[in-house]
Design an enzyme around this catalytic site. Structure first.
Site, PDB file in Angstrom:
ATOM      1  N   ASP A   2      73.459  20.125  18.090  1.00 45.30           N
ATOM      2  CA  ASP A   2      74.489  19.338  18.767  1.00 45.30           C
ATOM      3  C   ASP A   2      73.903  18.215  19.598  1.00 45.30           C
ATOM      4  OD1 ASP A   2      76.367  21.163  17.858  1.00 45.30           O
ATOM      5  OD2 ASP A   2      76.295  22.357  19.697  1.00 45.30           O
ATOM      6  N   TYR A  39      67.512  30.687  18.419  1.00 42.91           N
ATOM      7  CA  TYR A  39      67.939  29.768  19.467  1.00 42.91           C
ATOM      8  C   TYR A  39      67.789  30.446  20.820  1.00 42.91           C
ATOM      9  CZ  TYR A  39      70.344  26.667  16.155  1.00 42.91           C
ATOM     10  OH  TYR A  39      70.648  25.797  15.152  1.00 42.91           O
TER      11      TYR A  39
END
Lengths: 260, 260
Positions: free
Chosen positions: B51, B109
């Site tokens: 993102d 992540y």
């Protein structure tokens, strides 16, 4: 009512500590924030004039509050309006004799040199060197720098009219981590650019560009035939902490015998 | 000659991974850098579309080199022209069957939540929460999320036409440090916004806003009457690493049975 602030900032986007017209500075930003809260102008006096791009975890300043806000609440109300790259760590009430600069006992700076390949997630806070350093040699060089010396070879201060370039450094540690070498120095006061030039000199020693013995020659031979140490970039520098006696020294008694 | 790049970036100033006309993106910046070196356009295929604002320590991409530069030199030549907030960690030669996205075994992540007061020197890389969290409750909630589930309540993917919202998460660790709580998740693949919504849901549990039991209800009751987890800001998110089998799985054989 005098308030002491401990201040932290990412210096990347600041043109240093000291307020300058038309430039974004830490002192100027703090002054404007206090004015927004109190509606009145007031002086913000800092302990150290950090360079453009240098960071701080523990800068200290004081101001005389124009409004009766409890001292510990100043941190909270200021943090609500300060930008992301500037924060108040702590606000406390101090006596009228406290002076952020003149009451300070000593200052600790840290200079970080990355010995690993450039890392974008660290790059704002380290000098990217990218190769190993001989840390043992750097430590030997650092030993020569501790004590009371004329650091004229480690400053550009002469150009700005400062005559006394003798200072006292209490301690230099070279912190060796897997991907970086950090130079941490505690001293009563520092000359302009001194921390970045000392770090530059030690980097030159650690990479084999300068014989270790030259460090002590730089202290004794003043601006001699020796090449002066390189000035490392400000982004690797962080003002870590400023120590005060408890209770802090009253600057009205001691200011006369101190100079930064 | 197919080259695999491991890429690191500070996502603050990038509009995400995926190239978009007129915007500064990681993929677009890499593509332009390769073009500068080779003089030819080429496709850069990434493993994960991070993102806008999210960071990476170990993003992976591949491209088919239009010029005969040795694979390990690509990192060096690209790093010379890439901006400070983007770097190649490593470049290696891979077989023509390697595909950054489809050959990947799993992705890890990390989402960092600061439980300490706002720190300007960390603020780009953490979500500033500023208060303690009940980490034991978060760990219990996390246990429910491991495994193969329909994560539709943890994504906005439905709006973009993705029909299969079932994914597999292998491991969730909640790393508790003095000033932060980090949520580290390894899974085969992630839905859009999934990592930031899972972190949001666990934050809600840890701060006492949501009963821990609701986490499993979110997995079983789909988009039910329960309020969906908050999406935490991208700046706390970092793509840590992408793991490939050794030798990497040939995507030409396996792409058909995989979907990200």
């Amino acid at each position: 009512m005098r308030i002491k602030l401990v201040v932290s900032y990412d210096g990347t986007k600041f043109c240093g500590w000291a307020a300058q017209p038309g430039l974004r500075t830490v002192q100027g930003t703090l002054k404007e924030a206090v004015r927004q809260i109190s509606g009145e102008d007031c002086e913000i006096t800092g302990a150290s004039r950090t360079d453009s791009g240098a960071h701080a975890k523990g800068q200290v300043c004081h101001f005389d509050s124009p409004v009766p806000i409890p001292s510990e609440r100043w941190a909270r109300v200021l943090n609500k309006i300060l930008p992301d790259d500037l924060a108040i760590v702590r606000s406390t009430l101090v006596s009228a004799g406290f002076h952020a600069r003149f009451s300070a006992e000593d200052r600790t700076y840290r200079y970080r040199i990355s010995t690993a390949p450039r890392d974008p997630l660290l790059s704002r806070y380290v000098c990217d060197f990218g190769r190993p350093l001989d840390v043992d040699l750097m430590r030997l060089g650092a030993e020569h720098l501790v004590g009371t010396h004329d650091y004229v070879a480690f400053t550009e201060e002469l150009d700005s009219g400062v005559l006394n370039t003798t200072r006292t450094l209490h301690r230099i540690s070279i912190v060796h981590k897997p991907k970086e070498v950090a130079i941490e120095i505690t001293g009563t006061a520092f000359l302009r650019g001194m921390m970045r030039r000392i770090s530059g000199g030690l980097l030159e020693v650690g990479r084999g560009y300068r014989p270790m013995e030259e460090i002590s020659m730089l202290l004794t031979e003043r601006r001699s035939s020796l090449q002066l140490p390189v000035v490392l970039p400000a982004k690797g520098l962080c003002l870590h902490r400023i120590r005060y006696a408890n209770p802090p020294r009253d600057h009205r008694e001691s200011a006369s015998r101190l100079a930064e």
